[in-house]
Each structure stands twice: as C-alpha cells, then as structure tokens.
Design an enzyme around this catalytic site. Structure first.
Site, PDB file in Angstrom:
ATOM      1  N   ASP A  79      13.231 -17.815 -11.379  1.00  0.00           N
ATOM      2  CA  ASP A  79      14.030 -18.227 -10.222  1.00  0.00           C
ATOM      3  C   ASP A  79      14.817 -19.472 -10.617  1.00  0.00           C
ATOM      4  O   ASP A  79      14.431 -20.603 -10.316  1.00  0.00           O
ATOM      5  CB  ASP A  79      13.125 -18.493  -9.022  1.00  0.00           C
ATOM      6  CG  ASP A  79      13.921 -18.688  -7.744  1.00  0.00           C
ATOM      7  OD1 ASP A  79      15.158 -18.527  -7.783  1.00  0.00           O
ATOM      8  OD2 ASP A  79      13.311 -19.001  -6.707  1.00  0.00           O
ATOM      9  N   ALA A  80      15.923 -19.252 -11.320  1.00  0.00           N
ATOM     10  CA  ALA A  80      16.692 -20.341 -11.923  1.00  0.00           C
ATOM     11  C   ALA A  80      18.042 -20.557 -11.249  1.00  0.00           C
ATOM     12  O   ALA A  80      18.668 -21.598 -11.424  1.00  0.00           O
ATOM     13  CB  ALA A  80      16.904 -20.064 -13.411  1.00  0.00           C
ATOM     14  N   LYS A  81      18.506 -19.537 -10.508  1.00  0.00           N
ATOM     15  CA  LYS A  81      19.772 -19.612  -9.758  1.00  0.00           C
ATOM     16  C   LYS A  81      20.910 -20.118 -10.632  1.00  0.00           C
ATOM     17  O   LYS A  81      21.672 -20.999 -10.257  1.00  0.00           O
ATOM     18  CB  LYS A  81      19.600 -20.470  -8.507  1.00  0.00           C
ATOM     19  CG  LYS A  81      18.541 -19.927  -7.546  1.00  0.00           C
ATOM     20  CD  LYS A  81      18.401 -20.795  -6.309  1.00  0.00           C
ATOM     21  CE  LYS A  81      17.345 -20.232  -5.378  1.00  0.00           C
ATOM     22  NZ  LYS A  81      15.971 -20.373  -5.906  1.00  0.00           N
ATOM     23  N   ARG A  82      21.053 -19.529 -11.806  1.00  0.00           N
ATOM     24  CA  ARG A  82      22.110 -19.905 -12.722  1.00  0.00           C
ATOM     25  C   ARG A  82      23.403 -19.169 -12.372  1.00  0.00           C
ATOM     26  O   ARG A  82      23.460 -18.391 -11.430  1.00  0.00           O
ATOM     27  CB  ARG A  82      21.689 -19.617 -14.167  1.00  0.00           C
ATOM     28  CG  ARG A  82      20.478 -20.425 -14.658  1.00  0.00           C
ATOM     29  CD  ARG A  82      20.694 -21.920 -14.498  1.00  0.00           C
ATOM     30  NE  ARG A  82      19.839 -22.696 -15.376  1.00  0.00           N
ATOM     31  CZ  ARG A  82      18.718 -23.302 -15.023  1.00  0.00           C
ATOM     32  NH1 ARG A  82      18.295 -23.213 -13.787  1.00  0.00           N
ATOM     33  NH2 ARG A  82      18.007 -24.016 -15.890  1.00  0.00           N
TER      34      ARG A  82
END
Length: 271
Positions: free
Chosen positions: A94-97
């Site tokens: 869950d890095a939302k890059r």
C-alpha cells in the site's frame, strides 16, 4: 499470483479478508519494544495467528518508511516471511505511488520485483504513462485509487466534469490502458452506495475495500452492491484486528477478531 489463484484461495478459505499491517510503535504491545526488530516481531505474530482466515496482507509502506532504514528492513523481512511461509496469500504494497513513466518504472521494480509483492496501490492523477509501467509486469497487479473513504474524496473524485463524475472517468479511461486486465481498484467501504454504478463500469475487476469497521463501513452493504460472481472483493481491516489488544495476548485476540470477520464472510458466501 494470478487472479485465478486468488479466487481459488477465497473459495478454499471461505474468506475475502485482507489484513492491514500498519505498524505504529506507539500502539504495539510495550513488551515488544525490547525486541531487536519490534515491527517484524509484531507482524510475524499477527501473520502466524491469522493466516488461516485471510487471503491477503497489506502493509501500508508509510508506517515503515517513517522509521527509516530500520522500518524498511522490517518491511523487507515481513514480505520475505510471507512469500516463503505463506506463498498462497496475496500481498499488497500500500504505497500509493504514481509518477512520470521512468520514475514509475523504478517504483514498480522496487515493490513488485525486488520486494516481490503481488500488487501495489497507485494514484491515477498523472494518467496513463504513470500507471502502465506497473501494469507491464506479468502476474502482478496494480490497484488503482478510484473512490476513497476519506472525507477529502469529495474534493475531486465525485466532481462532475462534462456530465460525468471524475471517478467514473478514471474507471472508464483505465480500461483502455495496456494490460488493463492487471488492474484492481480501491473503493472505500463508506462509499458502498456508489458500488452499483462502479460495477456497471468494471463488473469483473477486484475491488480492494478499506474502511470496514473502525472507519464506519458496513460489510453487508459492500457485499450487497459490490460482490460479483467471483466475489471480486478484498475487504481490508487494519486497526480493528491488529490493535484489538495491546497486551501479551495481542496475537490471540487479533486471530479472534479476524475469525469473526471471516465467519461473517462465510455466511455471506453461503447464501
């Protein structure tokens, strides 16, 4: 992991539960702080206690990056432990890059190749060339932020532009991208009433649904409006499971909370 393998795991466990591993050293049991790597020790205990009733784990990378090199090493140890001991469980970074193409390619390499996560969350704001580098990797999945559960979601996501809400335009446009079959989508549980329209656009895609429990989302409503013939849902719970106890029984209590959700899911699947 392929989507068919994920579906098989859901059927086997009668569960579509994803557990968020959002480790805050201020919230974990104090006795773990004496450990050499308290973050990994906490994660390992939670994983060992809950793996039988969930199909996915989702470490939020901010909770690891905040602790610098020690946090990153704990994340690396956590994903390695999962891949070696529970390879049938789906893993989500869950890095939302999401950045220009060559930068996204490096993010994809970092999380999907080097750390070997099965998937990563990605923000779509910069468009096609910021997402396709993630989609290019075989048997890896890109989980696009579509309609989130936070209050600020209404600032942009639900605004109507040329007669259509922005989140619907994101969904429709994303289907035209290369390797779009590798897309999944984040839809917050607090937006359950929107799922009817979302399923009209992406009937077959998996949805990662945070917000059940502590954030007020209702599992029954999400399943009523969002479930498809292959289930098509990963329901995430973080705080309600991993921080159900801050005492030495934390893993046992976490397992109880996870089992309660799994049993609710099993009842829904049996209808």
């Amino acid at each position: 992991m392929t989507q068919n393998q994920l579906i098989s795991e859901i059927k086997k466990k009668k569960s579509f539960l994803c557990i968020g591993l959002d480790v805050d050293l201020k919230k974990i049991p104090s006795h773990l702080l004496q450990e050499e790597d308290p973050i990994f020790t906490f994660n390992k205990a939670i994983i060992d206690a809950t793996h039988q009733v969930c199909v996915a784990y989702k470490p939020n990378t901010a909770f690891y990056e905040a602790y610098g090199l020690k946090g990153w090493k704990a994340l690396e140890k956590t994903i390695k432990y999962l891949n070696e001991n529970y390879p049938d469980i789906f893993t989500i970074a869950d890095a939302k890059r999401g950045d220009i193409g060559n930068t996204s390619s490096m993010y994809a390499k970092a999380f999907l190749e080097d750390l070997a996560f099965d998937s990563i969350t990605v923000a779509p704001y910069m468009g096609k060339d910021s997402v396709e580098p993630f989609l290019a990797l075989e048997n890896k999945h890109t989980i696009l932020l579509a309609l989130t559960s936070n209050e600020g979601a209404f600032d942009f996501q639900t605004k109507t532009i040329e007669g259509k809400e922005l989140y619907k335009q994101v969904l429709e446009t994303s289907k035209t991208w290369n390797n779009s079959e590798n897309l999944m989508y984040v839809v917050g549980a607090t937006k359950a009433e929107y799922l009817v329209d979302i399923r009209k656009i992406i009937p077959d895609s998996f949805l990662l649904v945070p917000g059940v429990g502590a954030q007020g989302g209702n599992l029954q409503d999400v399943c009523k409006y969002g479930m498809n013939s292959s289930v098509g849902l990963l329901i995430n719970s973080s705080r309600g499971i991993i921080y159900a106890s801050n005492k030495e029984d934390f893993a046992h209590i976490a397992a109880q909370k996870a089992l309660e959700l799994q049993q609710e899911m099993e009842a829904i699947l049996s209808k």
